[in-house]
Design an enzyme around this catalytic site. Structure first.
Site: not given
Ligand code: NAD
Ligand code: ZN
Length: 262
Positions: A33, A40, A111, A128, A139, A227
């Site tokens: 973030t 998301f 990402d 993921h 394929c 977190n």
């Molecule tokens: P989640 O959204 O469930 O949890 C994110 C957590 O991060 C929250 O609890 C929030 O409080 C905390 N947070 C936010 N900013 C923060 C910071 N600066 N420092 C510390 N904590 C912070 O996320 P998840 O557990 O990763 O699950 C979400 C799913 O969505 C995953 O499967 C992931 O693949 C996907 N996703 C990926 C991305 C990416 O690739 N950057 C972004 C969004 C969602």
């Molecule tokens: Zn193919």
């Protein structure tokens, strides 16, 4: 910026890392973030505007229209990810690796920011998938995302494989799609064997990824959680730090370096 309790926690976690040979870091959306990639699920986020139920894997396979919409949604995500730069938390993981203290990063993120920060591919286990690649579901051929994205934006709205005409999909795991078998098994093994397990920026709500800290505890590891909000594993953690990942990870690694040099 960091209060007294947090300072003590940073000291403790740095000591665990310095004293052990293997640290596993587990990351979620919250580690990115501060790089400008929104969670998301937050209000105004993607899932407020798109219904995740419309994008279940079975529906993607069954309908050309769903595939077109899926590519539209993922075009938006792609441009957000392209703009994002690694932040101090990603860089802290790289520093730990260069100190010889990192076993691996297990990430739920798609990402590529751990690699962009300088972590070698072999040190990153992606549970993921990765949005910067595209795979053929028939394929298995892998394509560079940029190339396929260009086709999509040129009007090939649900592209097919050049070799076998199979369905192409960003190389991420959709809702209802099976987890990558090798990566999931490897992540479990590393989690069970590590002495220190750090989870950063994950609510630990998505399974089976969220079992990893549980496996680590079962294997006897020290578990630290960084977190901003509550997680499903706070009750089994040895330390829970409620601060932003960038500042805390920077401080932990700096302190580890000092302890390590002594
Ligand atoms: P989640 O959204 O469930 O949890 C994110 C957590 O991060 C929250 O609890 C929030 O409080 C905390 N947070 C936010 N900013 C923060 C910071 N600066 N420092 C510390 N904590 C912070 O996320 P998840 O557990 O990763 O699950 C979400 C799913 O969505 C995953 O499967 C992931 O693949 C996907 N996703 C990926 C991305 C990416 O690739 N950057 C972004 C969004 C969602
Ligand atoms: Zn193919």
């Amino acid at each position: 910026m960091v209060d007294h309790t947090t300072e003590k926690q940073i000291e403790t976690i740095a000591q665990w890392i310095a004293d052990s040979t293997r640290t596993v870091i587990f990351t979620g959306a919250g580690v990115s973030t501060e790089s400008g990639v929104p969670d998301f699920r937050s209000p105004g986020g993607l899932w407020d505007r798109f219904d995740p139920n419309e994008f279940l894997f079975d529906k993607f396979l069954a309908s050309h229209k769903v595939r077109e919409n899926y590519w539209k949604l993922h075009t938006e995500i792609y441009y957000t990810l392209l703009k994002a730069k690694p932040n101090p938390a990603h860089r802290a993981c790289v520093k730990l690796d260069r100190m010889g203290k990192l076993d691996c990063v297990i990430t739920q993120n798609i990402d590529n920011l751990h690699q962009n920060a300088g972590l070698p591919d072999k040190k990153v286990i992606e549970l993921h998938g990765n949005a910067m690649k595209v795979t053929c579901l028939d394929c298995g051929e892998e394509y560079d995302r940029e190339v396929i994205q260009h086709r999509v934006e040129g009007g090939d709205s649900a592209p097919a494989c050049d070799s076998c005409k199979g369905i192409l999909k960003p190389a991420t795991i959709a809702f209802g799609q099976a987890m990558p078998v090798a990566e999931t098994a490897e992540a479990e093994r590393r989690s069970r064997e590590t002495a220190v397990f750090l989870t950063i920026g994950s609510s630990l709500a998505v399974y089976p990824a969220a079992y990893m800290p549980v496996f680590a505890k079962q294997g006897g590891a020290k578990l630290a959680i960084i977190n901003l909000t509550e997680t499903s594993c706070d009750n089994i953690a040895d330390s829970v730090v409620r601060e932003k990942a960038g500042a805390v990870m920077g401080a932990i690694v700096q302190r580890t370096e000092q302890l390590y040099e002594k």
